[in-house]
Write an enzyme that holds these catalytic residues in place. Structure first.
Site, PDB file in Angstrom:
ATOM      1  N   ILE A 137      45.850  28.895 -35.494  1.00 21.74           N
ATOM      2  CA  ILE A 137      45.627  30.081 -34.656  1.00 21.74           C
ATOM      3  C   ILE A 137      46.693  30.188 -33.564  1.00 21.74           C
ATOM      4  O   ILE A 137      46.720  31.164 -32.826  1.00 21.74           O
ATOM      5  CB  ILE A 137      44.218  30.098 -34.036  1.00 21.74           C
ATOM      6  CG1 ILE A 137      43.977  28.856 -33.182  1.00 21.74           C
ATOM      7  CG2 ILE A 137      43.172  30.248 -35.132  1.00 21.74           C
ATOM      8  CD1 ILE A 137      42.695  28.900 -32.364  1.00 21.74           C
ATOM      9  N   HIS A 166      46.208  15.960 -39.658  1.00 25.19           N
ATOM     10  CA  HIS A 166      46.735  17.221 -40.179  1.00 25.19           C
ATOM     11  C   HIS A 166      48.255  17.232 -40.066  1.00 25.19           C
ATOM     12  O   HIS A 166      48.826  16.636 -39.164  1.00 25.19           O
ATOM     13  CB  HIS A 166      46.126  18.436 -39.474  1.00 25.19           C
ATOM     14  CG  HIS A 166      46.296  18.450 -37.986  1.00 25.19           C
ATOM     15  ND1 HIS A 166      45.596  17.626 -37.139  1.00 25.19           N
ATOM     16  CD2 HIS A 166      47.087  19.200 -37.195  1.00 25.19           C
ATOM     17  CE1 HIS A 166      45.941  17.862 -35.888  1.00 25.19           C
ATOM     18  NE2 HIS A 166      46.859  18.811 -35.891  1.00 25.19           N
ATOM     19  N   LEU A 167      48.865  17.871 -41.042  1.00 20.80           N
ATOM     20  CA  LEU A 167      50.311  18.062 -41.051  1.00 20.80           C
ATOM     21  C   LEU A 167      50.594  19.527 -40.742  1.00 20.80           C
ATOM     22  O   LEU A 167      50.023  20.410 -41.377  1.00 20.80           O
ATOM     23  CB  LEU A 167      50.913  17.719 -42.415  1.00 20.80           C
ATOM     24  CG  LEU A 167      50.572  16.373 -43.045  1.00 20.80           C
ATOM     25  CD1 LEU A 167      51.291  16.236 -44.380  1.00 20.80           C
ATOM     26  CD2 LEU A 167      50.918  15.227 -42.128  1.00 20.80           C
TER      27      LEU A 167
END
Length: 149
Positions: free
Chosen positions: A30, A93-94
């Site tokens: 986001i 997370h990547l």
């Protein structure tokens, strides 16, 4: 308590999904640094990169590579960048994003005011590029679903 990413994967919080398989999902951030900025996230709650087993790291790297190729095709970028930080959410997370130069690959370049329609359009471009690359079976039927295609 589940992480915000688990809540997105489970549909409790909206997400813009471009990839789903039995191990991982990919959805839009986001707060993109560049248009098309995506997060490759394991379905399992692994706290950080160094806690992940080698098979999971390898799987996430392959998914990131395919998403990066799709981003290059969709946005015409010369490179796809992968960033691993993990300070904002304690769920591995990547960050994978279209990249034109190293100077722009900083989290302080993230935009927090991108209209939903622009985020949707960027995700749809990546989804279409993934389909064109032969990954249609991994592209969820709906942008807002992490269900396997």
């Amino acid at each position: 308590m589940s992480t915000v990413f688990t809540q997105i994967i489970e549909g409790q919080i909206p997400g813009r999904f471009v990839w789903a398989d039995d191990v991982s999902v990919v959805f839009s951030t986001i707060a993109p640094i560049t248009d098309g900025h995506m997060l490759v996230v394991p379905r399992a709650e692994v706290s950080q990169y160094t806690d992940a087993d080698d098979a999971l790291v390898a799987h996430l790297a392959v998914v990131a590579k395919e998403v990066g190729r799709a981003q290059q095709a969709a946005f015409g970028s010369p490179r796809a960048a992968v960033l691993v930080a993990g300070f904002e959410v304690e769920h591995l997370h990547l960050h994978v994003l279209p990249a034109w130069d190293e100077q722009s690959l900083r989290f302080d370049n993230a935009r927090h005011d991108v209209p939903a329609e622009e985020l949707d359009a960027a995700a749809e471009r990546v989804r279409e590029a993934l389909r064109q690359a032969g990954h249609g079976g991994r592209v969820p039927a709906r942008l807002g679903s992490a269900a396997l295609a």
